[in-house]
Design an enzyme around this catalytic site. Structure first.
Site, short mmCIF file in Angstrom:
data_model
loop_
_atom_site.label_atom_id
_atom_site.label_comp_id
_atom_site.label_asym_id
_atom_site.label_seq_id
_atom_site.Cartn_x
_atom_site.Cartn_y
_atom_site.Cartn_z
N GLY A 163 0.83 5.88 7.14
CA GLY A 163 0.27 5.07 8.23
C GLY A 163 0.17 3.64 7.71
O GLY A 163 -0.29 3.42 6.59
N LYS A 164 0.60 2.70 8.53
CA LYS A 164 0.63 1.32 8.03
C LYS A 164 -0.76 0.83 7.65
O LYS A 164 -0.93 0.11 6.66
CB LYS A 164 1.25 0.40 9.08
CG LYS A 164 2.73 0.71 9.29
CD LYS A 164 3.40 -0.24 10.22
CE LYS A 164 4.75 0.29 10.66
NZ LYS A 164 5.68 0.59 9.56
N ASN A 200 -1.80 2.57 4.31
CA ASN A 200 -0.98 2.06 3.20
C ASN A 200 -1.44 0.66 2.77
O ASN A 200 -1.55 0.36 1.58
CB ASN A 200 0.49 1.98 3.60
CG ASN A 200 1.11 3.34 3.87
OD1 ASN A 200 0.60 4.36 3.43
ND2 ASN A 200 2.21 3.36 4.61
N ASN A 247 9.02 -8.94 9.78
CA ASN A 247 10.36 -8.94 9.20
C ASN A 247 11.29 -9.71 10.15
O ASN A 247 10.86 -10.16 11.22
CB ASN A 247 10.85 -7.52 8.87
CG ASN A 247 10.99 -6.66 10.11
OD1 ASN A 247 11.23 -7.16 11.21
ND2 ASN A 247 10.83 -5.36 9.96
N ASP A 288 13.40 4.41 -2.24
CA ASP A 288 12.83 4.69 -0.92
C ASP A 288 12.08 3.44 -0.47
O ASP A 288 11.14 3.01 -1.14
CB ASP A 288 11.87 5.90 -1.02
CG ASP A 288 11.19 6.23 0.30
OD1 ASP A 288 11.54 5.62 1.34
OD2 ASP A 288 10.30 7.11 0.29
N ASP A 344 4.25 -2.53 3.70
CA ASP A 344 2.79 -2.35 3.61
C ASP A 344 2.27 -2.81 2.25
O ASP A 344 1.19 -3.39 2.15
CB ASP A 344 2.42 -0.88 3.85
CG ASP A 344 2.86 -0.42 5.23
OD1 ASP A 344 2.89 -1.26 6.15
OD2 ASP A 344 3.19 0.77 5.37
#
Ligand code: RIB
Length: 304
Positions: free
Chosen positions: A39-40, A43, A182, A247, A253
């Protein structure tokens, strides 16, 4: 140093490694199945806590078995959980994640209990002028608005990471001191019609188009192309760190959590960006979201 308050999502991340993603109607075999805390919101809270900040996590999980497990895992992360509660009748937030051979991820989220975090739940949180309020787009926008209005009234700093990309349905942007996006999000939130990937000049133009008030700082994470920050008076660009990613889940985050810690430590903007840029890079070298969030030593190893 104040406190960092994160109002955001807590998810159980169900992740699987695939050689290629299935096309519509196709079944493929995966490998390396994992169930991890994500979960953002969680994190970003954990990222800041691991780097030494005092962090409070404000959120909701279900009363299902994942809810109990998520709570247990959060309790190990040195966070204040006074405003993290379980809600009945909603499943815990869930993220279905595939990681491909290039270490890129695709994510489907089911908000579940995260959608139950209401404006009145965040306005009771005590916030001081030295504090930092952080949020993302995995909880209701009305709640984010109330949280940032509360923070603003207290004179605190606000950081918004509006991910995953969505439209602004509430007037949140004017309440934001630092907007971290982003490249894709930058474009989707502005009125400018450029094609990805953006040139540096196009990003600067897009940031200027997006800026909602005179002191707002826009930070654009650009993957392999590093980071760009646009303030009303300067542009700062940093190169990406040349790491071998396994990954990329949670790298954004790690960036946001580390950036909040650096601002809390009163670092200058360029130094805060360097710290966050290294944190994001370090997070890509380990599998998982919360499991990949770096320690200060891991970040320091990337900064010359
Ligand atoms: O940013 C990564 C996170 O996005 C994952 O942990 C997943 O839960 C989704 O929210």
């Amino acid at each position: 140093m104040g406190q960092i308050h994160v109002a955001g999502s807590v998810n159980i991340d169900v992740s699987v490694q695939v050689d290629k993603r299935p096309k519509p109607g196709e079944t493929v075999e995966g490998d390396d199945l994992d169930f991890v805390l994500g979960g953002k919101g969680a994190n970003q809270a954990i990222a800041a806590s691991r780097l030494g900040s005092a962090v409070s996590m404000i959120g909701r999980v279900g009363t299902d078995r994942f809810g109990d497990e998520l709570l247990e895992r959060l309790e190990r992360e040195n966070l204040s959980l006074t405003y993290l509660h379980q809600v009945a009748d909603e499943p815990s937030g869930t993220a279905l994640i595939t990681i491909d051979a290039d270490s890129e991820n695709s994510i489907v989220i089911v908000p579940g209990a995260n959608a139950a975090l209401a404006p009145e739940d965040v306005t009771e949180v005590p916030v001081n002028a030295d504090d930092i309020a952080v949020s993302q787009f995995e909880i209701p926008q009305l709640t984010i608005r109330a949280f940032f209005e509360r923070a603003r009234d207290a004179g605190a700093t606000t950081i918004l990471n509006p991910a995953p990309a969505d439209e602004f349905r509430e007037p949140i942007l004017p309440l934001v001191d630092y907007l971290v996006v982003n490249e894709t999000e930058t474009l989707s939130y502005s009125d400018i019609d450029h094609q990805l990937p953006l040139t540096t000049a196009q990003i600067i133009e897009t940031c200027e188009n997006l800026r909602a008030h005179d002191s707002q700082v826009l930070v654009v994470t650009r993957g392999d192309d590093g980071v760009l920050a646009s303030t009303p008076t300067e542009t700062i660009t940093l190169d990406a760190h040349p790491v071998e990613p396994v990954d990329t889940t949670g790298a954004g985050d790690a960036f946001v959590g580390a950036f909040a810690t650096a601002l809390d430590d009163k670092k200058r903007l360029k130094d805060a960006l360097e710290w966050a840029n290294a944190a994001g890079a370090a997070a890509t070298t380990t599998k998982g979201a919360s499991s990949s969030l770096p320690t200060p030593t891991e970040i320091q190893q990337l900064i010359p």
